[in-house]
Structures are given as C-alpha cells and as structure tokens.
Write an enzyme that holds these catalytic residues in place. Structure first.
Site, PDB file in Angstrom:
ATOM      1  N   TYR A  94      -2.492   5.500 -11.427  1.00 22.80           N
ATOM      2  CA  TYR A  94      -1.494   6.526 -10.825  1.00 22.80           C
ATOM      3  C   TYR A  94      -0.795   7.304 -11.822  1.00 22.80           C
ATOM      4  O   TYR A  94       0.443   7.619 -11.603  1.00 22.80           O
ATOM      5  CB  TYR A  94      -0.435   5.577  -9.990  1.00 22.80           C
ATOM      6  CG  TYR A  94      -0.859   4.327  -9.444  1.00 22.80           C
ATOM      7  CD1 TYR A  94      -1.622   4.629  -8.168  1.00 22.80           C
ATOM      8  CD2 TYR A  94      -0.760   2.933  -9.735  1.00 22.80           C
ATOM      9  CE1 TYR A  94      -2.161   3.628  -7.535  1.00 22.80           C
ATOM     10  CE2 TYR A  94      -1.441   1.882  -8.775  1.00 22.80           C
ATOM     11  CZ  TYR A  94      -1.832   2.362  -7.723  1.00 22.80           C
ATOM     12  OH  TYR A  94      -2.499   1.403  -6.927  1.00 22.80           O
ATOM     13  N   TYR A 116       0.700  -0.833   2.974  1.00 22.89           N
ATOM     14  CA  TYR A 116      -0.224  -0.527   1.696  1.00 22.89           C
ATOM     15  C   TYR A 116      -0.951  -1.987   1.728  1.00 22.89           C
ATOM     16  O   TYR A 116      -0.775  -3.076   1.715  1.00 22.89           O
ATOM     17  CB  TYR A 116       0.716  -0.547   0.499  1.00 22.89           C
ATOM     18  CG  TYR A 116      -0.439  -0.655  -0.754  1.00 22.89           C
ATOM     19  CD1 TYR A 116      -1.000   0.553  -0.933  1.00 22.89           C
ATOM     20  CD2 TYR A 116      -0.593  -1.803  -1.301  1.00 22.89           C
ATOM     21  CE1 TYR A 116      -1.786   0.600  -2.213  1.00 22.89           C
ATOM     22  CE2 TYR A 116      -1.435  -1.639  -2.520  1.00 22.89           C
ATOM     23  CZ  TYR A 116      -1.995  -0.494  -3.039  1.00 22.89           C
ATOM     24  OH  TYR A 116      -3.013  -0.650  -3.917  1.00 22.89           O
ATOM     25  N   ASP A 147      -1.640  -9.878   5.410  1.00 25.09           N
ATOM     26  CA  ASP A 147      -1.926  -9.395   4.051  1.00 25.09           C
ATOM     27  C   ASP A 147      -0.736  -9.975   3.389  1.00 25.09           C
ATOM     28  O   ASP A 147       0.471  -9.486   3.156  1.00 25.09           O
ATOM     29  CB  ASP A 147      -2.124  -7.993   3.886  1.00 25.09           C
ATOM     30  CG  ASP A 147      -2.158  -7.740   2.635  1.00 25.09           C
ATOM     31  OD1 ASP A 147      -2.512  -8.457   1.533  1.00 25.09           O
ATOM     32  OD2 ASP A 147      -2.665  -6.311   2.247  1.00 25.09           O
ATOM     33  N   LYS A 182      -2.332 -11.378  -6.204  1.00 18.74           N
ATOM     34  CA  LYS A 182      -0.894 -11.413  -6.825  1.00 18.74           C
ATOM     35  C   LYS A 182      -0.652 -12.440  -7.605  1.00 18.74           C
ATOM     36  O   LYS A 182      -1.082 -12.725  -8.851  1.00 18.74           O
ATOM     37  CB  LYS A 182       0.058 -10.622  -6.242  1.00 18.74           C
ATOM     38  CG  LYS A 182      -0.412  -9.043  -5.661  1.00 18.74           C
ATOM     39  CD  LYS A 182       0.623  -8.150  -6.476  1.00 18.74           C
ATOM     40  CE  LYS A 182      -0.176  -6.791  -6.374  1.00 18.74           C
ATOM     41  NZ  LYS A 182      -0.282  -6.050  -5.094  1.00 18.74           N
TER      42      LYS A 182
HETATM   43  C1  LIG Z   1      -1.279  -5.107  -4.565  1.00 20.03           C
HETATM   44  C2  LIG Z   1      -1.614  -5.332  -3.109  1.00 20.03           C
HETATM   45  C3  LIG Z   1      -2.944  -5.077  -2.677  1.00 20.03           C
HETATM   46  C4  LIG Z   1      -4.072  -4.644  -3.502  1.00 20.03           C
HETATM   47  O1  LIG Z   1      -4.301  -5.636  -4.458  1.00 20.03           O
HETATM   48  P1  LIG Z   1      -5.154  -5.208  -5.781  1.00 20.03           P
HETATM   49  O2  LIG Z   1      -5.375  -6.247  -6.660  1.00 20.03           O
HETATM   50  O3  LIG Z   1      -4.153  -4.012  -6.569  1.00 20.03           O
HETATM   51  O4  LIG Z   1      -6.398  -4.599  -5.552  1.00 20.03           O
HETATM   52  C5  LIG Z   1      -3.148  -5.118  -1.149  1.00 20.03           C
HETATM   53  N1  LIG Z   1      -2.370  -5.499  -0.309  1.00 20.03           N
HETATM   54  C6  LIG Z   1      -0.931  -5.923  -0.630  1.00 20.03           C
HETATM   55  C7  LIG Z   1       0.062  -6.161   0.245  1.00 20.03           C
HETATM   56  C8  LIG Z   1      -0.646  -5.920  -1.887  1.00 20.03           C
HETATM   57  O5  LIG Z   1       0.647  -5.633  -2.414  1.00 20.03           O
END
Ligand SMILES: *Cc1c(COP(=O)(O)O)cnc(C)c1O
Length: 424
Positions: free
Chosen positions: A16, A144, A238, A267
C-alpha cells in the site's frame, strides 16, 4: 525516498505504498511484549499488534517453545494424503470452540485466500445440490475481505479500487448493512429479486475493520441470519479481524447468538507468529460435498496447507487463551480506552470517538498529511498506523495500563498539535 540500495530499497516493494514518495521505513530488530525495538535503539510501544495479530504480545514464551519443539520434529509435510498431530489438534480445538456445528476446517496461508475458499465453497455448495445460477456474493458497503482479485470484488467499491480494475473480476451484489427497518426492507426486497443469482451473503461481524473501523450492533447480524434463511442463501462471517477475543467475546458472532454457515479466521489465529488461515464450514455445507462424483470435491489445496509449525503456533495460542484471562483483559482495555480516548472528542478536527472490545477509534474530519501524522506518532515513541481518516488502537491483550496510557496520550497529543494537518 532514497533510491540508495544501502537502505534496503527499492528492492523491497512495500505494501500500500507509493514508492516514489514514501519516507524511508524504520528498521525493526527485535520485539518483546508490546515493544518494538528499532535498529537505532529506539523503543516503540506497539498500539496495533502488527495488523491485529499479536494478541498475546510478541515473543510469548509458550508459543516460542511449542514452535521450537515442532521445528525439531517436523517443520512441514504436505497435507495431500497425509495429516499430522498439529492439524488434528487444531481442528479438534477449533470445532470445539466455534459455535454450533462449525466443525469442518479447511486451511490456507492467508486471510484473503481463506475468503476465496469460502466463496468457492458457497458457490459449489449450490452446484453440488443441483441448483444452478447462484454464482454471486452479496457484500456490504465499507466491507473489506482481502486483496486478491476475487476478494476485491466483494470489498467496498471505492476502497477495493473497483473502477481501476473494472472488468478484471466478476461483478457481485452490493448492499447497505441492515442497520434500521428501512434498510432491512431494502435488503429483503433485493434478496427476493436476486436470490436466484446469490450463493451467499458475506459480512465482517460487528466491525468493518480495514474499511474504517465502523461498528454495528449484534441485531444487524441477527437480521442477516433471518434474511439468509428466509431467502435460502448461505451466510459467511469473515471473522479474520474479529476472531479470538478482539470484540470482547471469543468470536463476534457469539454476541448475536447466531451461527454462520461458513466462518473465516486468520489474523490472531497463531497469536501473530505464523501465516495461517482457516475456512470452517457447518455440517450441512460439508455434506453437500460428499458424493460418489469426484467433481463434487472441493478443488483447492495450497502447497503449505496446514503447515505443522503454524498449526502448532495456533494450538499454543489457544492453550494460552485457556490459561490466561484474555477476555477479562479485553474488558479492562475497553474501559481504559473509553476513559482515555473520550477527551479527544472535544478537540478540533475530531468527528467521533468509539470503542468496542479492545478496539479504540478516533475519527477525524480528515487527515491531510498522513506522513506528517505517522512521523509525529513515532516521535512520541508509539507505533500507531492511522489510515483513511482514523487513528485507531488494537493493542495486544497483554498490554499494561501504563503502556496503554502512553498510546492514548500520544494520540491526544498529536491531535492537539494538529499533526494531521498539512504543515503551515
Ligand atoms: C486482514 C483481513 C483479510 C485479509 O487477510 P490477509 O491475510 O491480509 O490476506 C480479510 N478479511 C478481513 C476482515 C481482514 O481483516
């Protein structure tokens, strides 16, 4: 930015980042607890736990020891045709920890790919059941879900750079979160008209993270569960950001008392140590793939799928959640953030202050000079990364009250100094 290769640039293409104008990045040499030590000896208090991953702080001795022992035994073996104790242990643990019959774990190396797998699972779920035409995902404004092409198609259109990449990925269905009755009706109508094209609804529960740390209430999720059932589409949560305690419960969906059909995790899964993600499906989703036909199988398999070191790190992280009172720590961080960020509300340029679990957000009217603001924060010896128009904290759950005060005080100071405005 210097193009002198002795700085390590431009061989490293940063995320980024406009490489032409970016300031030279700081060099981290060591971490401990909630401290990042720089090459020049400066010590920064970390306010964001390396993109929300290091929930137990850095270098937790238990994770370190467990990874070390696994490294001696077996760093990696392919998951094709072979399984191993770390993946068995982790799958049992996740199935036990997740609500309902979310029992079937598919592993990948990153959050974006975990979301792609969830998308494939949802689309093929309908194909395998003989229902044709359901190939789209319904996602929400400000959402996102990752940076890969398929996940970009379900991100907020502006942030996901839909226009720049127009034509490079399929068009999906975009809606507003059903925050009130009018929006519930609008979504109900949309689903009534288009559910024959839609495989699943996907949403980040309680917090739209990278879209700007925008919160919604648990009843929004409860409504989504009702609408998904009513219109016979799957619901994907997600929880890559929210999973593992960040919002005050182990998983955000617990606060709404709902069980999604598919959940994505990453994460904080390994306590911020190794790259690992999981897409976990409920029994009825898994069963749609059980067939005598080989084409009904889920055709996905990353080379480093369920890497034993990463699975061990995840098991060790979950063991720490059992031994140490992380959720109590989240509650304590939450009240401290409320108290210490609240004074920012009265400062010029501040639009909103909000806290949920171990997430504290100060939203400004605008950030006119991001590089100046970032430098000002580092000058206060804190590592905080504002984006869009927000300055936020998502510290490790192990942060001490004093270290947290250092972070909130630094945020107050940079706002008072007007460091988010262009220098006069
Ligand atoms: C960070 C994130 C992703 C993407 O994960 P990466 O490991 O960076 O590919 C997808 N969804 C959410 C809600 C996120 O916070």
């Amino acid at each position: 930015m210097s193009t002198d290769i002795s700085t390590g640039l431009p061989q490293i293409w940063l995320p980024y980042t406009q490489m032409k104008t970016a300031p030279t990045p700081l060099v981290a040499t060591r971490t401990e607890g909630t401290t990042i030590v720089l090459e020049d000896g400066r010590e920064l208090v970390d306010g964001i736990a390396s993109w929300w991953t290091a929930c137990h702080g850095y270098n937790h001795p238990h994770i370190r020891a467990r990874i070390g022992a696994q490294l001696e035994r077996m760093p990696h073996v392919m998951l094709g045709g072979l399984v191993h104790e770390p993946v068995r242990d982790l799958s049992r643990r996740l199935a036990a920890l997740l609500p309902g019959d979310l029992d079937h774990c598919f592993y990948t190396d990153s959050g974006s790919v975990a979301v792609e797998v969830a998308m494939k699972m949802a689309i093929q779920y309908w194909i395998n059941r003989g229902v044709t035409g359901r190939k789209k995902l319904l996602s929400f404004r400000d959402g996102y879900h990752g940076d890969t092409l398929a996940t970009m198609s379900i991100c907020d259109p502006e942030e996901g750079m839909h226009s720049l990449f127009a034509g490079a990925f399929p068009e999906q269905v975009l809606a507003d979160l059903p925050r009130d009755e009018a929006l519930v009706d609008a979504l109900d109508t949309l689903l009534a008209e288009r559910n024959h094209e839609i495989a699943a609804i996907i949403v980040e529960p309680l917090v739209q993270g990278a879209g700007g740390m925008i919160f919604h209430t648990p009843d929004v999720l409860a409504r989504l569960r009702v609408l998904a059932d009513k219109h016979d589409v799957l619901l994907i949560l997600d929880e890559i950001f929210t999973g593992f305690g960040r919002t005050g419960t182990m998983f955000a969906c617990e606060q709404a008392g709902i069980v999604p059909d598919i959940i994505t995790l990453s994460k904080a899964l390994t306590g911020g140590t190794m790259a690992l993600a999981a897409t976990v499906a409920r029994r009825h989703v898994f069963e749609a793939f059980l067939s005598d036909s080989p084409v009904a199988a889920l055709m996905h398999g990353p080379t480093f799928m369920a890497n034993p070191l990463a699975c061990t790190a995840a098991c060790a992280s979950l063991e720490i959640f059992e031994r140490e009172s992380r959720l109590d720590q989240v509650a304590a961080i939450s009240s401290q953030l409320c108290e210490e960020l609240e004074p920012c509300r009265a400062l010029p340029g501040v639009r909103d202050v909000r806290v949920l679990g171990a997430i504290g957000v100060v939203e400004l009217d605008s950030i006119d000079d991001m590089n100046r603001l970032k430098a000002a924060l580092v000058a206060h010896d804190v590592w905080v990364r504002p984006f869009r128009r927000i300055i936020y904290l998502t510290p490790a759950f192990t942060i001490t009250p004093d270290a947290l005060t250092k972070l909130t005080a630094a945020i107050q100071s940079v706002i008072r100094e007007g460091a988010f405005r262009r220098a006069a």
